[in-house]
Design a protein around this motif. Structure first.
Motif, PDB file in Angstrom:
ATOM      1  N   ASN A 197       0.148   5.332   1.246  1.00 14.06           N
ATOM      2  CA  ASN A 197      -0.849   6.189   1.875  1.00 14.06           C
ATOM      3  C   ASN A 197      -0.297   7.566   2.230  1.00 14.06           C
ATOM      4  O   ASN A 197       0.886   7.713   2.575  1.00 14.06           O
ATOM      5  CB  ASN A 197      -1.364   5.533   3.165  1.00 14.06           C
ATOM      6  CG  ASN A 197      -2.068   4.220   2.907  1.00 14.06           C
ATOM      7  OD1 ASN A 197      -3.223   4.190   2.498  1.00 14.06           O
ATOM      8  ND2 ASN A 197      -1.366   3.122   3.154  1.00 14.06           N
ATOM      9  N   SER A 226      -3.193   6.386  -1.701  1.00 12.49           N
ATOM     10  CA  SER A 226      -4.501   6.600  -1.099  1.00 12.49           C
ATOM     11  C   SER A 226      -4.472   7.848  -0.241  1.00 12.49           C
ATOM     12  O   SER A 226      -3.560   8.010   0.591  1.00 12.49           O
ATOM     13  CB  SER A 226      -4.913   5.383  -0.252  1.00 12.49           C
ATOM     14  OG  SER A 226      -6.083   5.674   0.483  1.00 12.49           O
ATOM     15  N   TYR A 227      -5.452   8.739  -0.417  1.00  5.73           N
ATOM     16  CA  TYR A 227      -5.549   9.962   0.363  1.00  5.73           C
ATOM     17  C   TYR A 227      -6.777   9.947   1.258  1.00  5.73           C
ATOM     18  O   TYR A 227      -7.313  10.985   1.632  1.00  5.73           O
ATOM     19  CB  TYR A 227      -5.583  11.175  -0.575  1.00  5.73           C
ATOM     20  CG  TYR A 227      -4.297  11.377  -1.322  1.00  5.73           C
ATOM     21  CD1 TYR A 227      -3.270  12.149  -0.800  1.00  5.73           C
ATOM     22  CD2 TYR A 227      -4.103  10.756  -2.562  1.00  5.73           C
ATOM     23  CE1 TYR A 227      -2.085  12.325  -1.487  1.00  5.73           C
ATOM     24  CE2 TYR A 227      -2.904  10.924  -3.256  1.00  5.73           C
ATOM     25  CZ  TYR A 227      -1.904  11.705  -2.716  1.00  5.73           C
ATOM     26  OH  TYR A 227      -0.730  11.861  -3.395  1.00  5.73           O
ATOM     27  N   ALA A 228      -7.204   8.749   1.632  1.00  2.52           N
ATOM     28  CA  ALA A 228      -8.421   8.598   2.437  1.00  2.52           C
ATOM     29  C   ALA A 228      -8.272   9.257   3.803  1.00  2.52           C
ATOM     30  O   ALA A 228      -9.241   9.619   4.441  1.00  2.52           O
ATOM     31  CB  ALA A 228      -8.746   7.115   2.620  1.00  2.52           C
ATOM     32  N   GLU A 242       3.285   8.655  -7.825  1.00  5.67           N
ATOM     33  CA  GLU A 242       2.024   8.166  -8.380  1.00  5.67           C
ATOM     34  C   GLU A 242       2.175   7.661  -9.813  1.00  5.67           C
ATOM     35  O   GLU A 242       1.264   7.027 -10.342  1.00  5.67           O
ATOM     36  CB  GLU A 242       0.950   9.249  -8.293  1.00  5.67           C
ATOM     37  CG  GLU A 242       0.416   9.430  -6.881  1.00  5.67           C
ATOM     38  CD  GLU A 242      -0.685  10.467  -6.798  1.00  5.67           C
ATOM     39  OE1 GLU A 242      -0.772  11.320  -7.703  1.00  5.67           O
ATOM     40  OE2 GLU A 242      -1.454  10.419  -5.823  1.00  5.67           O
ATOM     41  N   GLY A 281       0.822  -1.200   0.000  1.00 10.31           N
ATOM     42  CA  GLY A 281       0.000   0.000   0.000  1.00 10.31           C
ATOM     43  C   GLY A 281       0.857   1.251   0.000  1.00 10.31           C
ATOM     44  O   GLY A 281       2.049   1.210   0.306  1.00 10.31           O
TER      45      GLY A 281
END
Length: 289
Positions: A214, A285-287, A279, A212
């Protein structure tokens, strides 16, 4: 998670050592060290002597404390009593001396700053300095060619964790100014692997090991700047990078790439201003925003 790009500041040993797939020759390494030493010596010549830099810092801090304190005291006292009474009271407490000392310290700090700027400009505009820069660039390009780095590889800053061991063998921060040191790497992808290259080694990270990537909305502090544009230039202004009195930089947010390598959890930490580069290779992920 351990930072994959952490290194021992005393021994130079790094966590990614076993993932190095290629290194430059001893001859190239010697050339690189020699060119870098020459450039560092010229940059050192552009700076004020250490004792003058210490005086500059002390004078600046003294001026801020004295003049700031006086202004704050005036601001708090205005309206509580007539101005002439307030002024006489401050004079009796030695405010004139404080203002004079503060102004002198401020003038010294500014004069030393201007002098250092002139020294830096004089050195950086010299033919010798330009030749040293060209020599470093040529040696670096030769190193990348030797490592097999594609000419169109991107450059990316990685936040490396410098550490040293305590007497009990425990790791502790090896940089007294900040947690991380940014180091510029070339990054590219071949087949199913991601590669990072400095001027000495080529490091391979299987993309299958990435679990992942993040955005982490926490403040990160680092010491050093690798980019051509300054940290407060329009290009990097959106990231709100700030500096403290010791030259350390900090900003809110960084990118953490999580890895599972040989059964161990690792991470690669990157500053937020490298989001467009990373990227290209790994979705982020920018959650957490």
């Amino acid at each position: 998670m351990d930072n994959l790009f952490k290194f021992n500041v005393k021994t130079g040993e790094s966590d990614y050592k076993k993932y190095i797939v290629r290194s430059v020759s001893d001859e190239t390494s010697v050339k690189h060290d020699s060119s870098l030493d020459g450039l560092k010596n010229m940059q050192k010549a552009s700076q004020l002597p250490l004792w003058l830099r210490i005086i500059q810092m002390l004078c600046g801090l003294t001026a801020i404390c004295l003049l700031g304190g006086v202004l704050n005291a005036f601001a708090k006292s205005i309206g509580d009593e007539p101005f002439d009474v307030m002024w006489n009271r401050f004079v009796g407490n030695g405010v004139i001396v404080m203002i004079v000392v503060g102004v002198i310290c401020l003038a010294v700090a500014i004069a030393l700053h201007v002098w250092e700027r002139k020294r830096t400009k004089r050195v950086e505009s010299s033919d010798e300095y330009k030749a040293a820069i060209d020599e470093c660039d040529n040696v670096n390009n030769s190193s990348y060619d030797e490592l097999g780095v594609p000419s169109d590889a991107d450059s990316i800053d990685v936040l490396c964790f410098p550490y040293k061991l305590s007497r009990k063998g425990k790791e502790k921060n090896g940089c007294q100014f900040a947690q991380y040191i940014p180091i510029s790497y070339k990054i590219f992808k071949q087949d199913d692997d991601l590669y990072f290259a400095d001027v000495s080694d080529l490091i391979k990270v299987p993309l299958s090991a990435v679990t992942g990537a993040n955005y982490v909305p926490k403040r990160v502090m680092f010491y050093g700047w690798t980019k051509d544009d300054t940290f407060n230039s329009p290009k990097y202004k959106p990231y709100k990078i700030r500096a403290n009195n010791f030259g350390a930089l900090f900003m809110k947010g960084y990118i953490s790439v999580s890895l599972l390598l040989d059964g161990e959890q690792k991470e690669i930490v990157m500053p937020l201003y490298e989001q467009d580069v990373i990227e290209k290779y790994i979705p982020v992920s920018y959650a957490a925003e």
